[in-house]
Design an enzyme around this catalytic site. Structure first.
Site, PDB file in Angstrom:
ATOM      1  N   LYS A 148      25.567 -14.792 -52.234  1.00  0.00           N
ATOM      2  CA  LYS A 148      25.963 -15.749 -51.762  1.00  0.00           C
ATOM      3  C   LYS A 148      27.269 -15.390 -50.165  1.00  0.00           C
ATOM      4  O   LYS A 148      27.763 -14.587 -50.335  1.00  0.00           O
ATOM      5  CB  LYS A 148      25.972 -16.491 -52.931  1.00  0.00           C
ATOM      6  CG  LYS A 148      25.024 -17.196 -53.704  1.00  0.00           C
ATOM      7  CD  LYS A 148      23.900 -17.195 -52.681  1.00  0.00           C
ATOM      8  CE  LYS A 148      22.354 -18.531 -53.034  1.00  0.00           C
ATOM      9  NZ  LYS A 148      21.449 -18.391 -52.310  1.00  0.00           N
ATOM     10  N   ARG A 201      29.203 -14.367 -56.717  1.00  0.00           N
ATOM     11  CA  ARG A 201      29.800 -15.776 -57.306  1.00  0.00           C
ATOM     12  C   ARG A 201      29.673 -16.024 -58.615  1.00  0.00           C
ATOM     13  O   ARG A 201      30.672 -16.260 -59.163  1.00  0.00           O
ATOM     14  CB  ARG A 201      28.731 -17.341 -57.031  1.00  0.00           C
ATOM     15  CG  ARG A 201      29.202 -17.970 -55.199  1.00  0.00           C
ATOM     16  CD  ARG A 201      27.572 -18.961 -55.323  1.00  0.00           C
ATOM     17  NE  ARG A 201      28.345 -19.083 -53.804  1.00  0.00           N
ATOM     18  CZ  ARG A 201      27.635 -19.993 -53.272  1.00  0.00           C
ATOM     19  NH1 ARG A 201      26.248 -20.642 -52.948  1.00  0.00           N
ATOM     20  NH2 ARG A 201      27.947 -20.271 -51.855  1.00  0.00           N
ATOM     21  N   ASP A 206      22.143 -23.186 -56.611  1.00  0.00           N
ATOM     22  CA  ASP A 206      23.050 -23.596 -55.801  1.00  0.00           C
ATOM     23  C   ASP A 206      23.950 -24.445 -56.465  1.00  0.00           C
ATOM     24  O   ASP A 206      25.647 -24.827 -56.076  1.00  0.00           O
ATOM     25  CB  ASP A 206      22.751 -24.360 -53.870  1.00  0.00           C
ATOM     26  CG  ASP A 206      22.398 -23.479 -53.313  1.00  0.00           C
ATOM     27  OD1 ASP A 206      22.957 -21.893 -52.935  1.00  0.00           O
ATOM     28  OD2 ASP A 206      21.905 -23.697 -52.254  1.00  0.00           O
ATOM     29  N   ARG A 261      31.452 -23.190 -52.445  1.00  0.00           N
ATOM     30  CA  ARG A 261      30.224 -24.195 -53.657  1.00  0.00           C
ATOM     31  C   ARG A 261      31.698 -23.471 -54.824  1.00  0.00           C
ATOM     32  O   ARG A 261      32.224 -24.135 -55.782  1.00  0.00           O
ATOM     33  CB  ARG A 261      29.659 -23.614 -53.589  1.00  0.00           C
ATOM     34  CG  ARG A 261      28.229 -23.790 -53.259  1.00  0.00           C
ATOM     35  CD  ARG A 261      26.883 -23.791 -53.469  1.00  0.00           C
ATOM     36  NE  ARG A 261      26.237 -24.027 -52.418  1.00  0.00           N
ATOM     37  CZ  ARG A 261      25.559 -24.835 -52.095  1.00  0.00           C
ATOM     38  NH1 ARG A 261      25.704 -26.124 -52.866  1.00  0.00           N
ATOM     39  NH2 ARG A 261      24.611 -25.537 -51.290  1.00  0.00           N
TER      40      ARG A 261
END
Length: 167
Positions: free
Chosen positions: A74, A78, A47, A119
Site C-alpha cells: 500500500k 502497513r 483498508d 491510515r
C-alpha cells in the site's frame, strides 16, 4: 469485525455515491476480545486493518490476521509499520509473512513513524485515546490528502491533538 470482537457498533447507510456507502455510525464503549481473521475475511476490511490492529492491541486476548499480504504494497508496508509502531508502544506482536499476531493489553506512549501513510498516522492518533502517555507521530502530511478535517474531527471526540512542524 469489531462486532465480532465484542464492540457495540451500529451502522445505518443513508446513501450511496459511486457505490460507496455514506451514513451514520454509533459506537459505544465495550470490552473487546481478540479474534482470528482468515484470508477469506480480509478483502472486505483491507483498508480498515490498521485501525483494527489498534482495537486488537486494546482487546483481551490474541488477534491473528492472515491473508493480508496486500498490506505490504500500500502507501507503505502497513504490516511492518503497524507491527513496529505497536511494539514501540509496548504491545506484544509478531509480524507474519502475510499478517500479524497481536496480544492485547495496555498501550504506552511513544514515537511512531507513519512512513507517510495516512491510515497508519490516523490509526495511531486514535490509539492515543487508550495510551498511558502521549504518542508522537512523525510524517503525517498525507492525512490532509485523504481526510482534510481529521484534526478537527479527532478533537471533537476528545483527542488532544497538537500539530507541530517537522524538522
Amino acid at each position: 469485525e469489531v462486532n465480532a470482537m465484542g464492540g457495540r457498533v451500529e451502522t445505518e447507510v443513508t446513501s450511496l455515491s459511486d457505490a460507496e456507502p455514506s451514513g451514520r455510525i454509533v459506537a459505544r464503549s465495550s470490552e473487546l476480545r481478540g479474534v482470528s481473521l482468515s484470508p477469506r475475511d480480509v478483502p472486505a476490511v483491507i483498508d480498515e486493518l490498521p485501525i483494527l490492529f489498534i482495537a486488537a492491541a486494546c482487546a483481551e486476548g490474541e488477534t491473528v490476521v492472515t491473508g493480508a499480504g496486500e498490506l505490504r504494497v500500500k502507501e507503505s508496508d502497513r504490516l511492518a509499520a503497524m507491527a513496529a509502531g505497536l511494539a514501540s508502544l509496548g504491545v506484544r506482536c509478531e509480524l507474519l509473512p502475510d499478517g500479524i499476531r497481536i496480544q492485547g493489553g495496555r498501550l504506552r506512549g511513544g514515537r511512531i513513524d507513519s512512513h507517510g501513510d495516512h491510515r497508519i498516522a490516523m490509526s495511531f492518533a486514535m490509539a492515543s485515546l487508550r495510551a498511558t502517555d502521549p504518542i508522537d507521530i512523525d510524517d503525517v502530511a498525507n492525512v490532509a490528502t485523504s481526510f482534510p478535517g481529521f484534526p478537527a474531527a479527532a478533537r471533537a471526540i476528545g483527542l488532544r491533538l497538537d500539530e507541530a512542524a517537522g524538522p
